[in-house]
Motif scaffolding. Structure first.
Motif, PDB file in Angstrom:
ATOM      1  N   ILE A   6       0.841  -1.204   0.000  1.00  0.00           N
ATOM      2  CA  ILE A   6       0.000   0.000   0.000  1.00  0.00           C
ATOM      3  C   ILE A   6       0.879   1.257   0.000  1.00  0.00           C
ATOM      4  CG2 ILE A   6      -1.695   1.355   1.301  1.00  0.00           C
ATOM      5  CD1 ILE A   6      -2.855  -1.294   2.328  1.00  0.00           C
ATOM      6  N   ALA A   7       1.964   1.232   0.783  1.00  0.00           N
ATOM      7  CA  ALA A   7       2.870   2.392   0.843  1.00  0.00           C
ATOM      8  C   ALA A   7       3.452   2.682  -0.537  1.00  0.00           C
ATOM      9  CB  ALA A   7       3.976   2.142   1.863  1.00  0.00           C
ATOM     10  N   ALA A   8       3.899   1.641  -1.229  1.00  0.00           N
ATOM     11  CA  ALA A   8       4.465   1.827  -2.576  1.00  0.00           C
ATOM     12  C   ALA A   8       3.405   2.373  -3.523  1.00  0.00           C
ATOM     13  CB  ALA A   8       5.002   0.489  -3.094  1.00  0.00           C
ATOM     14  N   ARG A   9       2.175   1.860  -3.376  1.00  0.00           N
ATOM     15  CA  ARG A   9       1.066   2.313  -4.232  1.00  0.00           C
ATOM     16  C   ARG A   9       0.774   3.801  -3.998  1.00  0.00           C
ATOM     17  NH1 ARG A   9      -3.572  -1.280  -2.870  1.00  0.00           N
ATOM     18  NH2 ARG A   9      -2.501  -2.753  -4.233  1.00  0.00           N
ATOM     19  N   LEU A  10       0.748   4.224  -2.730  1.00  0.00           N
ATOM     20  CA  LEU A  10       0.447   5.622  -2.407  1.00  0.00           C
ATOM     21  C   LEU A  10       1.542   6.562  -2.925  1.00  0.00           C
ATOM     22  CD1 LEU A  10      -0.973   5.305   1.229  1.00  0.00           C
ATOM     23  CD2 LEU A  10      -2.246   5.936  -0.824  1.00  0.00           C
TER      24      LEU A  10
ATOM     25  N   ALA B 145      -1.675   7.719   7.037  1.00  0.00           N
ATOM     26  CA  ALA B 145      -1.036   8.090   5.766  1.00  0.00           C
ATOM     27  C   ALA B 145      -0.989   9.607   5.633  1.00  0.00           C
ATOM     28  CB  ALA B 145      -1.807   7.474   4.594  1.00  0.00           C
ATOM     29  N   ARG B 146      -2.090  10.264   5.963  1.00  0.00           N
ATOM     30  CA  ARG B 146      -2.168  11.728   5.874  1.00  0.00           C
ATOM     31  C   ARG B 146      -1.138  12.379   6.812  1.00  0.00           C
ATOM     32  NH1 ARG B 146      -5.157  16.273   7.723  1.00  0.00           N
ATOM     33  NH2 ARG B 146      -6.100  17.476   6.028  1.00  0.00           N
ATOM     34  N   ASP B 147      -1.038  11.837   8.047  1.00  0.00           N
ATOM     35  CA  ASP B 147      -0.068  12.375   9.009  1.00  0.00           C
ATOM     36  C   ASP B 147       1.364  12.222   8.499  1.00  0.00           C
ATOM     37  OD1 ASP B 147      -2.182  12.956  10.646  1.00  0.00           O
ATOM     38  OD2 ASP B 147      -1.872  11.268  12.020  1.00  0.00           O
TER      39      ASP B 147
ATOM     40  N   PRO C   5     -10.382   6.358   0.530  1.00  0.00           N
ATOM     41  CA  PRO C   5     -10.237   4.893   0.657  1.00  0.00           C
ATOM     42  C   PRO C   5      -9.838   4.226  -0.657  1.00  0.00           C
ATOM     43  CG  PRO C   5     -12.164   5.630   1.871  1.00  0.00           C
ATOM     44  CD  PRO C   5     -11.621   6.829   1.162  1.00  0.00           C
ATOM     45  N   ALA C   6     -10.305   4.755  -1.784  1.00  0.00           N
ATOM     46  CA  ALA C   6      -9.970   4.155  -3.083  1.00  0.00           C
ATOM     47  C   ALA C   6      -8.480   4.217  -3.367  1.00  0.00           C
ATOM     48  CB  ALA C   6     -10.741   4.868  -4.192  1.00  0.00           C
ATOM     49  N   ALA C   7      -7.786   5.213  -2.809  1.00  0.00           N
ATOM     50  CA  ALA C   7      -6.335   5.341  -3.038  1.00  0.00           C
ATOM     51  C   ALA C   7      -5.553   4.199  -2.413  1.00  0.00           C
ATOM     52  CB  ALA C   7      -5.840   6.679  -2.492  1.00  0.00           C
TER      53      ALA C   7
END
Length: 201
Positions: free
Chosen positions: A118-122, A170-172, A192-194
């Motif tokens: 998920i981190a790589a995707r974001l 993630a935002r923080d 959430p879709a992200a």
């Protein structure tokens, strides 16, 4: 005493990373199965679509499936079934190799894999959105750590609540790396879709 192993289809595939099992969903299920007096051990396959159970005594297939459905909390009843011998043979050939199978105390490894994916995707989506990144590698590492903390928590919560918590951390993390001025850009796509694959839903 003979111990037989059964392989059962289960709906425990990770929504955010469909190639693996969901550690968050699986952990309480494995915990319930492990304490059952008729069960020696319970394991989730890396793919998340099957569970292996080592039985301490012979039970009818209906009883086995019923017990597993109860551990799943009645979720996905129609998807819970004994896997036929022909299909289970290749799975049993890898059992209980820890590279493929996870027990309650090791299933957090799947959550760690989910957090890194998920981190790589974001970070990738952030760069696609043309948000300037000071250090994408450091950001991705910090993101993965923050997401992992949410994912390995021993706390049952609805998927919506977990997604909201993931978005919050993630935002923080983004704010720490990019500064407050980037928040308006972030809020436009950090939904959430992200967190999910592009073809989800």
């Amino acid at each position: 005493m003979s111990v037989s192993v059964g392989i059962y289809s289960v709906p425990l595939v990770c929504e955010a990373v469909p190639q693996i099992g969901c550690g968050c969903l699986a952990k309480p299920v494995l915990a319930r199965l492990e304490v059952h007096p008729d069960i020696a051990e319970a394991w989730l396959h890396h793919r998340g679509d099957v569970i292996a159970i080592k039985w301490l005594r012979e039970l009818g297939v209906d009883q086995q499936v019923g017990l597993l459905r109860a551990a799943l909390g009645g979720d996905g009843d129609s998807q819970v079934a004994l896997v036929a011998a022909a299909s289970s043979s290749p799975l049993l050939a890898t059992f209980p190799n820890p590279s493929y199978w996870y027990q309650r105390e090791t299933v957090d490894q799947l959550s760690q894999e989910e957090a890194h994916t998920i981190a790589a995707r974001l970070v990738q989506r952030l760069s696609q959105a043309r948000v300037p990144l000071p250090d994408g590698t450091a950001l991705q590492c910090d993101l993965a750590c923050a997401l992992q903390e949410v994912l390995v928590v021993d706390e049952a919560m609805p998927i919506e609540a977990r997604l909201a918590r993931l978005l919050g951390v993630a935002r923080d993390t983004f704010q720490q790396h990019l500064g407050s001025q980037a928040l308006s850009q972030l809020d436009a796509w950090l939904t959430p879709a992200a967190l999910l694959p592009e073809d989800a839903g």
